[in-house]
Write a protein that holds these residues in place. Structure first.
Motif, PDB file in Angstrom:
ATOM      1  N   GLU A   1       0.797  -1.093  -0.219  1.00 35.63           N
ATOM      2  CA  GLU A   1       0.080   0.090  -0.069  1.00 35.63           C
ATOM      3  C   GLU A   1       0.891   1.221   0.098  1.00 35.63           C
ATOM      4  O   GLU A   1       0.957   2.061  -0.628  1.00 35.63           O
ATOM      5  CB  GLU A   1      -0.553  -0.057   1.211  1.00 35.63           C
ATOM      6  N   PHE A   2       1.770   0.977   0.846  1.00 36.61           N
ATOM      7  CA  PHE A   2       2.960   1.871   0.042  1.00 36.61           C
ATOM      8  C   PHE A   2       3.931   1.986   0.175  1.00 36.61           C
ATOM      9  O   PHE A   2       4.772   2.603   0.705  1.00 36.61           O
ATOM     10  CB  PHE A   2       3.201   3.052   2.480  1.00 36.61           C
ATOM     11  N   LYS A   3       3.927   1.544  -1.215  1.00 39.52           N
ATOM     12  CA  LYS A   3       5.413   1.338  -1.747  1.00 39.52           C
ATOM     13  C   LYS A   3       5.757   2.983  -2.422  1.00 39.52           C
ATOM     14  O   LYS A   3       7.086   2.808  -1.932  1.00 39.52           O
ATOM     15  CB  LYS A   3       4.964   0.187  -3.492  1.00 39.52           C
ATOM     16  N   VAL A   4       5.151   4.016  -2.718  1.00 37.14           N
ATOM     17  CA  VAL A   4       6.072   5.088  -3.345  1.00 37.14           C
ATOM     18  C   VAL A   4       6.348   4.982  -2.136  1.00 37.14           C
ATOM     19  O   VAL A   4       7.827   6.768  -1.776  1.00 37.14           O
ATOM     20  CB  VAL A   4       4.771   5.583  -3.058  1.00 37.14           C
ATOM     21  N   GLU A   5       5.622   5.447  -0.918  1.00 31.08           N
ATOM     22  CA  GLU A   5       6.696   6.327   0.136  1.00 31.08           C
ATOM     23  C   GLU A   5       7.585   5.606   0.545  1.00 31.08           C
ATOM     24  O   GLU A   5       8.670   6.172   1.471  1.00 31.08           O
ATOM     25  CB  GLU A   5       5.402   6.208   1.847  1.00 31.08           C
ATOM     26  N   THR A   6       7.795   4.664   0.686  1.00 31.98           N
ATOM     27  CA  THR A   6       9.056   3.000   0.722  1.00 31.98           C
ATOM     28  C   THR A   6      10.123   3.707  -0.130  1.00 31.98           C
ATOM     29  O   THR A   6      11.640   3.517   0.691  1.00 31.98           O
ATOM     30  CB  THR A   6       8.463   1.384   1.161  1.00 31.98           C
ATOM     31  N   LEU A   7       9.827   3.431  -1.616  1.00 33.11           N
ATOM     32  CA  LEU A   7      10.594   2.936  -2.354  1.00 33.11           C
ATOM     33  C   LEU A   7      11.238   4.943  -3.176  1.00 33.11           C
ATOM     34  O   LEU A   7      12.144   5.170  -3.409  1.00 33.11           O
ATOM     35  CB  LEU A   7      10.333   2.407  -3.073  1.00 33.11           C
ATOM     36  N   ARG A   8      10.798   6.182  -2.081  1.00 34.58           N
ATOM     37  CA  ARG A   8      10.927   7.303  -2.397  1.00 34.58           C
ATOM     38  C   ARG A   8      12.188   7.990  -2.343  1.00 34.58           C
ATOM     39  O   ARG A   8      12.824   8.017  -3.499  1.00 34.58           O
ATOM     40  CB  ARG A   8       9.874   7.976  -2.025  1.00 34.58           C
ATOM     41  N   PHE A   9      12.766   7.286  -1.507  1.00 34.28           N
ATOM     42  CA  PHE A   9      14.370   7.785  -1.603  1.00 34.28           C
ATOM     43  C   PHE A   9      15.470   7.226  -3.218  1.00 34.28           C
ATOM     44  O   PHE A   9      16.440   8.220  -2.941  1.00 34.28           O
ATOM     45  CB  PHE A   9      15.515   6.713  -0.509  1.00 34.28           C
ATOM     46  N   MET A  10      14.868   6.726  -3.965  1.00 35.45           N
ATOM     47  CA  MET A  10      15.155   6.170  -5.229  1.00 35.45           C
ATOM     48  C   MET A  10      15.226   7.508  -6.197  1.00 35.45           C
ATOM     49  O   MET A  10      16.219   7.053  -7.042  1.00 35.45           O
ATOM     50  CB  MET A  10      14.891   4.405  -5.629  1.00 35.45           C
ATOM     51  N   SER A  11      13.960   8.141  -5.717  1.00 32.39           N
ATOM     52  CA  SER A  11      13.522   8.955  -6.481  1.00 32.39           C
ATOM     53  C   SER A  11      14.574  10.284  -6.599  1.00 32.39           C
ATOM     54  O   SER A  11      14.560  11.499  -7.334  1.00 32.39           O
ATOM     55  CB  SER A  11      12.319   8.657  -6.709  1.00 32.39           C
ATOM     56  N   ASP A  12      15.473  10.745  -5.957  1.00 28.98           N
ATOM     57  CA  ASP A  12      15.922  11.286  -4.885  1.00 28.98           C
ATOM     58  C   ASP A  12      16.493  11.595  -4.083  1.00 28.98           C
ATOM     59  O   ASP A  12      16.417  10.467  -2.712  1.00 28.98           O
ATOM     60  CB  ASP A  12      14.936  12.322  -4.574  1.00 28.98           C
ATOM     61  N   PHE A  13      18.007  11.582  -4.231  1.00 28.31           N
ATOM     62  CA  PHE A  13      19.022  11.607  -2.563  1.00 28.31           C
ATOM     63  C   PHE A  13      19.555  11.962  -2.196  1.00 28.31           C
ATOM     64  O   PHE A  13      19.780  11.743  -1.332  1.00 28.31           O
ATOM     65  CB  PHE A  13      20.447  11.080  -3.913  1.00 28.31           C
ATOM     66  N   SER A  14      18.535  13.203  -2.089  1.00 32.81           N
ATOM     67  CA  SER A  14      18.522  14.339  -1.078  1.00 32.81           C
ATOM     68  C   SER A  14      17.434  13.363   0.161  1.00 32.81           C
ATOM     69  O   SER A  14      17.672  13.771   1.423  1.00 32.81           O
ATOM     70  CB  SER A  14      17.338  15.506  -1.405  1.00 32.81           C
ATOM     71  N   ILE A  15      16.965  12.644  -0.255  1.00 39.67           N
ATOM     72  CA  ILE A  15      16.111  11.793   1.066  1.00 39.67           C
ATOM     73  C   ILE A  15      16.814  10.349   1.555  1.00 39.67           C
ATOM     74  O   ILE A  15      17.290   9.468   0.987  1.00 39.67           O
ATOM     75  CB  ILE A  15      14.383  11.341  -0.202  1.00 39.67           C
ATOM     76  N   PRO A  16      17.198  10.520   3.113  1.00 38.57           N
ATOM     77  CA  PRO A  16      17.680   9.199   3.733  1.00 38.57           C
ATOM     78  C   PRO A  16      16.316   7.912   3.460  1.00 38.57           C
ATOM     79  O   PRO A  16      15.365   8.045   3.433  1.00 38.57           O
ATOM     80  CB  PRO A  16      17.742   9.667   4.762  1.00 38.57           C
ATOM     81  N   PHE A  17      17.718   6.788   3.664  1.00 39.89           N
ATOM     82  CA  PHE A  17      16.878   5.634   3.508  1.00 39.89           C
ATOM     83  C   PHE A  17      16.135   5.081   4.345  1.00 39.89           C
ATOM     84  O   PHE A  17      14.727   4.265   4.800  1.00 39.89           O
ATOM     85  CB  PHE A  17      18.274   4.394   3.266  1.00 39.89           C
ATOM     86  N   ASP A  18      16.692   5.973   5.836  1.00 41.11           N
ATOM     87  CA  ASP A  18      15.836   5.746   7.106  1.00 41.11           C
ATOM     88  C   ASP A  18      14.817   6.919   8.194  1.00 41.11           C
ATOM     89  O   ASP A  18      16.482   8.037   7.577  1.00 41.11           O
ATOM     90  CB  ASP A  18      16.375   4.713   8.185  1.00 41.11           C
ATOM     91  N   ASN A  19      14.978   6.994   9.255  1.00 43.34           N
ATOM     92  CA  ASN A  19      15.378   8.077   9.607  1.00 43.34           C
ATOM     93  C   ASN A  19      15.851   7.527  11.477  1.00 43.34           C
ATOM     94  O   ASN A  19      15.730   8.691  12.027  1.00 43.34           O
ATOM     95  CB  ASN A  19      13.468   8.032  10.309  1.00 43.34           C
ATOM     96  N   ASN A  20      17.067   7.237  11.172  1.00 39.47           N
ATOM     97  CA  ASN A  20      17.589   6.869  12.543  1.00 39.47           C
ATOM     98  C   ASN A  20      18.402   8.373  12.971  1.00 39.47           C
ATOM     99  O   ASN A  20      18.679   8.243  13.779  1.00 39.47           O
ATOM    100  CB  ASN A  20      19.231   5.830  11.855  1.00 39.47           C
ATOM    101  N   GLY A  21      18.381   9.302  11.974  1.00 39.12           N
ATOM    102  CA  GLY A  21      18.807  10.051  12.759  1.00 39.12           C
ATOM    103  C   GLY A  21      17.567  10.787  13.618  1.00 39.12           C
ATOM    104  O   GLY A  21      18.534  11.272  14.778  1.00 39.12           O
ATOM    105  N   SER A  22      16.465  10.847  13.628  1.00 36.71           N
ATOM    106  CA  SER A  22      15.487  11.059  14.527  1.00 36.71           C
ATOM    107  C   SER A  22      16.132  10.354  15.770  1.00 36.71           C
ATOM    108  O   SER A  22      15.947  11.356  16.488  1.00 36.71           O
ATOM    109  CB  SER A  22      14.177  11.407  14.037  1.00 36.71           C
ATOM    110  N   GLU A  23      16.184   8.799  15.379  1.00 35.38           N
ATOM    111  CA  GLU A  23      16.347   8.168  17.094  1.00 35.38           C
ATOM    112  C   GLU A  23      18.046   8.192  17.077  1.00 35.38           C
ATOM    113  O   GLU A  23      17.964   8.480  18.011  1.00 35.38           O
ATOM    114  CB  GLU A  23      16.434   6.731  16.264  1.00 35.38           C
ATOM    115  N   ARG A  24      18.974   8.979  16.379  1.00 32.07           N
ATOM    116  CA  ARG A  24      19.553   8.978  17.114  1.00 32.07           C
ATOM    117  C   ARG A  24      19.705  10.483  18.430  1.00 32.07           C
ATOM    118  O   ARG A  24      20.068  10.574  19.688  1.00 32.07           O
ATOM    119  CB  ARG A  24      20.958  10.237  16.906  1.00 32.07           C
TER     120      ARG A  24
END
Length: 316
Positions: free
Chosen positions: A232-255
């Motif tokens: 259902e959320f394929k676009v939101e999951t794979l969006r990092f491939m279409s724009d390299f300014s987008i991170p793969f994960d949200n680890n920065g927030s967890e840090r």
């Protein structure tokens, strides 16, 4: 100088008021009471009101920001620490609520128009941002499916997501801003095939369980819910491939959440809402200053002397 050092020890190193007082008495033979340390923290909090607003303003205009939330204890009750951040700024906000009520009060997401990276908490989807889901969470959930059921399709999907991220880093290093279309299309095709097979297999398993148990319906398995969500959320999951300014994960927030959790581990809880509010404002300032390469002690020295309450970050 004494005030800045006291606030540094208490708010950055999480040393309790009475031990900070003991430190000054032992090392410098200075009589600085625990009450004085508490007052120094309160004054610093007041001096950073406009700086906190400047952090909000900066994050409001951020092209890519991460959001997260984590439980914190306040006077024995469960509250929520909300985090908005990017590579230059961090804002912490403490609230009794976890959902949209708290996020609205935080004062950013209502009009945030950038890319928002988060962990699929439903409340985030109430805001008109460009949503991106954290793939570190997906990998952990898929690993859980592999550990429980030895699911080979879940393992294949883990490998596909990881390989896709490696491709992104490779092409980014080569100066590209997005993955070549043909490769991206191929990855998306494999992604669809794996998930459709996995969902079909999980549906068949649940039907078999229904028949064995003689029930009209059985509860969806965690694997089924995960596979369905990833479809259902394929676009939101794979969006990092279409724009390299987008991170793969949200680890920065967890840090950024990690130090707040360390504070709770040491102190147990905030004794009052005021203590939590002072911590979040001062910590927002210190985290932002550190990200911008500033000396933490010098930044605190400016804060304790900021009697006119002028913004200390982002003014240049």
């Amino acid at each position: 100088m004494t005030q800045a050092m006291a606030v540094h020890l208490n708010q950055y190193h999480f040393i309790p008021y009475h031990r900070v007082s003991e430190y000054f008495n032992t090392i410098y033979c200075m009589s600085v009471s625990a009450g004085s340390v508490a007052n120094f923290v309160a004054y610093t909090h007041e001096n950073l009101a406009s700086t906190e607003q400047s952090i909000r303003d900066a994050l409001q205009e951020s092209p890519v920001a991460g959001a997260d939330e984590t439980g914190m204890r306040v006077d024995g009750s469960l509250w929520w620490l909300h985090i908005m951040r990017d590579d230059q700024w961090t804002l912490y906000y403490l609230s009794e609520r976890r959902g949209c009520e708290a996020m609205d009060a935080m004062g950013i997401l209502l009009t945030f128009a950038g890319i928002l990276v988060h962990d699929h908490w439903k409340s985030y989807f109430a805001y008109a941002a460009v949503h991106v889901l954290c793939n570190a969470h997906h990998l952990r959930e898929l690993q859980g499916v592999v550990d429980r059921d030895a699911n080979k399709l879940a393992l294949r999907l883990m490998k596909l997501l990881t390989l896709s991220w490696h491709f992104c880093k490779k092409y980014k290093a080569a100066g590209l801003t997005q993955m070549p279309g043909a490769i991206q299309l191929r990855i998306e095709t494999i992604y669809d095939q794996i998930l459709q097979r996995a969902l079909t297999k999980e549906t068949a398993y649940m039907e078999k369980q229904r028949q064995v148990l003689g029930r009209k319906k059985v509860r969806n398995t965690k694997a089924y819910n995960l596979f369905k969500r990833l479809i259902e959320f394929k676009v939101e999951t794979l969006r990092f491939m279409s724009d390299f300014s987008i991170p793969f994960d949200n680890n920065g927030s967890e840090r950024d959440a990690r130090m707040a959790k360390l504070k709770q581990k040491i102190s147990g809880c905030f004794r009052s809402e005021d203590g939590g509010t002072m911590f979040t404002r001062i910590r927002s300032y210190l985290s932002s200053a550190k990200k911008q390469g500033l000396n933490i002690f010098q930044a605190l020295l400016k804060a304790v002397r900021n009697y006119n309450n002028t913004p200390l970050l982002g003014a240049e």
